[in-house]
Design an enzyme around this catalytic site. Structure first.
Site, PDB file in Angstrom:
ATOM      1  N   CYS A 142     -16.159   3.464 -65.068  1.00  0.00           N
ATOM      2  CA  CYS A 142     -16.305   4.805 -64.476  1.00  0.00           C
ATOM      3  C   CYS A 142     -17.504   4.865 -63.513  1.00  0.00           C
ATOM      4  O   CYS A 142     -17.504   4.203 -62.493  1.00  0.00           O
ATOM      5  CB  CYS A 142     -16.359   5.877 -65.553  1.00  0.00           C
ATOM      6  SG  CYS A 142     -16.038   7.540 -64.909  1.00  0.00           S
ATOM      7  N   HIS A 235     -11.345   5.436 -68.116  1.00  0.00           N
ATOM      8  CA  HIS A 235     -11.997   5.173 -69.400  1.00  0.00           C
ATOM      9  C   HIS A 235     -10.986   4.634 -70.418  1.00  0.00           C
ATOM     10  O   HIS A 235     -10.541   5.364 -71.307  1.00  0.00           O
ATOM     11  CB  HIS A 235     -12.614   6.458 -69.953  1.00  0.00           C
ATOM     12  CG  HIS A 235     -13.885   6.879 -69.293  1.00  0.00           C
ATOM     13  ND1 HIS A 235     -15.098   6.315 -69.593  1.00  0.00           N
ATOM     14  CD2 HIS A 235     -14.123   7.811 -68.342  1.00  0.00           C
ATOM     15  CE1 HIS A 235     -16.052   6.888 -68.871  1.00  0.00           C
ATOM     16  NE2 HIS A 235     -15.485   7.796 -68.106  1.00  0.00           N
ATOM     17  N   GLU A 237     -11.627   2.899 -72.828  1.00  0.00           N
ATOM     18  CA  GLU A 237     -12.268   2.856 -74.135  1.00  0.00           C
ATOM     19  C   GLU A 237     -12.233   4.196 -74.863  1.00  0.00           C
ATOM     20  O   GLU A 237     -12.539   4.249 -76.068  1.00  0.00           O
ATOM     21  CB  GLU A 237     -13.725   2.389 -73.990  1.00  0.00           C
ATOM     22  CG  GLU A 237     -14.729   3.442 -73.573  1.00  0.00           C
ATOM     23  CD  GLU A 237     -14.688   3.817 -72.100  1.00  0.00           C
ATOM     24  OE1 GLU A 237     -15.496   4.665 -71.687  1.00  0.00           O
ATOM     25  OE2 GLU A 237     -13.848   3.255 -71.357  1.00  0.00           O
TER      26      GLU A 237
END
Length: 326
Positions: A142, A235, A237
């Site tokens: 990001c 993102h 994650e």
């Protein structure tokens, strides 16, 4: 194989409750292998949450991975206890002589500032420069990806009129690329950002390849041709509830925020969101770790000696030459 993390790290108990095998130094020392060495530069305010999210993905690899946590010392963390930082994190001046197979640079909630206005920008530049000779492959996430693209290639970011917020379908540009090998032609990625990279400037950098993109919000996975630098605009994650927490936080603060795109069933924030990106997130990080394992020199200190003879001869925004495999 398990991930090797400090014994008392809060993420360890969470991961073990999810049946993810994590060990500490005492057990890892009994295994006669050369584990992968990763360092995570955690720039996020809620560091424990980010630790858990990233370790959850790294743990899906069959390889044993040793983890170091890195923080910038030129910024005071206000959302994580000082005791946690002292116990589990090092600063760059303590780790700068180390070599790593891989590095992860997280995002940070500073995207609406110019890069040079970020209080730790000088320190981050030093770390990114160091990574070119001490880390075999670096994943930027990001804002970390925007910062990396700006530092290494001079690609600027721009402020968007409306926040990109939700779960977006991404289309593969090359379904046979190593990093996205096994991906479906369409995969989903969480996004939460007020800025975007300059796509026109990105396309002019011949040493960069776009692996996936969305026609509305732009590129998502970007890599150098030798995978030494990987930039993830979204993102992968994020946990199942991360966007929900961000949404309700802003609602309660009275900030302008729209319901995350393609996230809550029927766009009803009272309903539990569906986790649509987990398998591709796991596959992405597994592919990355497998590549690093296959290609990094066994004697890790030789990373700084790597010279790839075939290259473009181009220089980055700071005058450094880059050479990449074709």
């Amino acid at each position: 194989m398990p991930i090797n993390i400090p014994k008392d790290l809060p993420a360890k108990e969470i991961l073990e409750s999810e049946k993810i095998f994590a060990i500490d130094d005492s057990d890892a020392s009994k295994q006669d292998i050369r584990p992968l060495k990763l360092v995570i530069l955690n720039l996020m305010p809620k560091k424990i949450e980010t630790e858990t999210q990233i370790l959850r993905l790294i743990s899906k690899s069959p390889l044993q991975v040793d983890i170091d946590f890195l923080m910038v010392k030129s910024h005071e963390a206000k959302n994580t206890s000082h005791d946690h930082l002292v116990k589990f994190y090092d600063t760059f001046d303590h780790l700068h002589n180390q070599f790593y197979d891989g590095m992860i640079i997280t995002g940070a909630p500073v995207e609406q500032l110019a890069f040079e206005e970020v209080d730790y920008w000088k320190e981050l530049m030093d770390i990114m420069e160091w990574s070119k000779t001490h880390v075999f492959s670096t994943v930027h996430i990001c804002w970390g990806a925007q910062a990396g693209l700006y530092y290494h290639y001079g690609i600027q970011k721009k402020l968007l009129p409306e926040k990109v917020f939700g779960i977006f379908p991404e289309t593969l540009v090359d379904e046979y690329d190593f990093l996205t090998n096994g991906f479906d032609e369409i995969h989903f990625t969480p996004h939460s950002r007020h800025t975007a990279i300059d796509e026109e400037a990105l396309r002019k950098v011949k040493t960069l390849s776009i692996l996936s993109k969305n026609k509305t919000i732009g590129s998502n996975i970007i890599v150098t041709k030798d995978y030494r630098q990987i930039f993830l605009i979204g993102h992968f994650e994020y946990g199942k509830d991360t966007l929900a927490q961000e949404y309700w936080r802003d609602v309660h603060l009275g900030k302008p925020i729209h319901i995350p795109y393609n996230y809550f069933p029927n766009d009803d924030p009272k309903k539990e969101p569906l986790l649509k990106w987990r398998s591709h997130a796991n596959l992405l990080y597994r592919n990355w770790l497998n590549y690093v394992y296959q290609v990094t020199p066994y004697v890790i200190e030789k990373i700084g000696d790597i010279r790839v003879p075939i290259g473009t001869g181009e220089k980055d925004a700071h005058g450094y030459s880059h050479a990449f495999r074709k």
